[in-house]
Design a protein around this motif. Sequence first.
Motif, PDB file in Angstrom:
ATOM      1  N   THR A 212       2.266  -8.558  -2.162  1.00  0.00           N
ATOM      2  CA  THR A 212       2.627  -9.727  -3.065  1.00  0.00           C
ATOM      3  C   THR A 212       3.595 -10.024  -2.861  1.00  0.00           C
ATOM      4  O   THR A 212       4.151 -11.649  -2.387  1.00  0.00           O
ATOM      5  CB  THR A 212       2.663  -9.355  -4.623  1.00  0.00           C
ATOM      6  N   ALA A 213       4.782  -9.782  -2.139  1.00  0.00           N
ATOM      7  CA  ALA A 213       5.949  -9.848  -1.782  1.00  0.00           C
ATOM      8  C   ALA A 213       5.850 -10.342   0.312  1.00  0.00           C
ATOM      9  O   ALA A 213       6.741 -10.309   0.572  1.00  0.00           O
ATOM     10  CB  ALA A 213       7.371  -9.124  -1.247  1.00  0.00           C
ATOM     11  N   GLY A 214       4.352  -9.932   0.654  1.00  0.00           N
ATOM     12  CA  GLY A 214       4.004 -10.536   2.019  1.00  0.00           C
ATOM     13  C   GLY A 214       4.633  -8.947   3.104  1.00  0.00           C
ATOM     14  O   GLY A 214       4.627  -9.802   4.412  1.00  0.00           O
ATOM     15  N   TYR A 215       4.045  -8.217   3.089  1.00  0.00           N
ATOM     16  CA  TYR A 215       4.753  -7.000   3.904  1.00  0.00           C
ATOM     17  C   TYR A 215       2.971  -5.931   4.147  1.00  0.00           C
ATOM     18  O   TYR A 215       2.697  -5.757   2.738  1.00  0.00           O
ATOM     19  CB  TYR A 215       6.003  -6.611   3.423  1.00  0.00           C
ATOM     20  N   ASP A 216       2.757  -5.733   5.002  1.00  0.00           N
ATOM     21  CA  ASP A 216       1.585  -5.609   5.126  1.00  0.00           C
ATOM     22  C   ASP A 216       2.303  -4.304   6.161  1.00  0.00           C
ATOM     23  O   ASP A 216       0.535  -3.128   5.896  1.00  0.00           O
ATOM     24  CB  ASP A 216       0.963  -6.070   6.132  1.00  0.00           C
ATOM     25  N   LEU A 217       3.095  -3.198   6.448  1.00  0.00           N
ATOM     26  CA  LEU A 217       2.956  -2.059   7.034  1.00  0.00           C
ATOM     27  C   LEU A 217       3.672  -1.104   6.233  1.00  0.00           C
ATOM     28  O   LEU A 217       4.840  -1.541   5.822  1.00  0.00           O
ATOM     29  CB  LEU A 217       3.924  -2.330   8.688  1.00  0.00           C
ATOM     30  N   ILE A 218       3.159  -0.384   6.612  1.00  0.00           N
ATOM     31  CA  ILE A 218       3.951   0.864   5.895  1.00  0.00           C
ATOM     32  C   ILE A 218       3.504   2.692   6.966  1.00  0.00           C
ATOM     33  O   ILE A 218       3.443   2.581   7.853  1.00  0.00           O
ATOM     34  CB  ILE A 218       3.299   1.427   5.093  1.00  0.00           C
TER      35      ILE A 218
END
Length: 369
Positions: A212-218
């Motif tokens: 939701t905050a626009g971050y895709d990587l972990i």
Amino acid sequence: MPVSPTLAEGLAQATVDAYLEAERALLTRIAAALAKGLDAPAWAERQLFEVQSFRRQARALLVELQATAQRTVNEAVATAANRGTAAAVAELSTALGAAPDDLLGALPGGQAVVRLVTEAVTRITGTHARILRATEDAYRQVIADIAPRVLLGAETRREAAQEALNRFAERGVTGFVDSAGRGWDMSSYVEMALRTATAHAAVDAHSERLETAGYDLIVVSDAPQECKLCRPWEGKVLSLTGTTIGAIDVQHATDDDRTVHVTIAGTLAAARTAGLYHPGCRHSHSAYLPGVTRPPTATADPEGDKARQRLRLLERRVRAAKRLEAAALDDTARKAARAKVRTAQAAIRDHVASTTAKRQPAREGLGAR
Ligand SMILES: [Zn+2]
């Protein structure tokens, strides 16, 4: 603050307690019913009626347990999801120096939580048929063992009944099998099912917040003596959405003029399907912000893991001794069982005194006891 199945630790306790309490109550009722007229010649005939009455009581108890499971599972899964969200917000605000409030905002509906609750409740209350059958079978077995020996003296009959009941009480209700084919006892199975659900809820809520905050990587944590299933994923960067896979240049998280070369090993969903976050897994992951996130440092504690596993074994022994206590037909048997409980608890005290394992009295209980 990374997210991991351990974030949900402890949340299963209320549900597990309810099942332990139910097991204790069923044993106590069998013992009370068996003791009725144990000295009378017509004991065996009377017991056939007592079995019917026990079955009615057991059914009512399991209906109550169903409602309790629904409520406690709902609470546990919702709390786990909240923790997952909080972990994501904490990570992003620390890494980006942003105020946590800016990262909150409206969350998508709790559909995922509802689905996890429904699945867990179905799985957990799916044990009820077996609990009912196993306890009634155990009761009938004691009657069958004793009935042919009507000529025994009352004392001998009592001892034989206690022995037969103890065989069941010692192991409790068993025979629950998970999807991997492993067998579990009742409370361990309930705990495993709920821990799986809460772990998923925490990880899913964390992912949802990042997306939701626009971050895709972990990035997955690195743990010494890691579990085999997780080894391929350690220290790997994964994508939540799957939009970016492979070795690519991505934009720096805070500096618009720079790019960072990163290898994205796959999606989190694929890693989980392949075994990451199996039951009992102690790995974790956190947001990967290109150019900002430092490689993860070791977080696991193999000695601590061993000490914890040993503690779980000792806790099972205390619970078995408490089942014997619940199944006592008279004071002599109760005293003997009580002594076993104390011995088993002393072993736990020694263990926690000499290791890093932390005693959790709730895990030694049969319900409130
Ligand atoms: Zn693992």
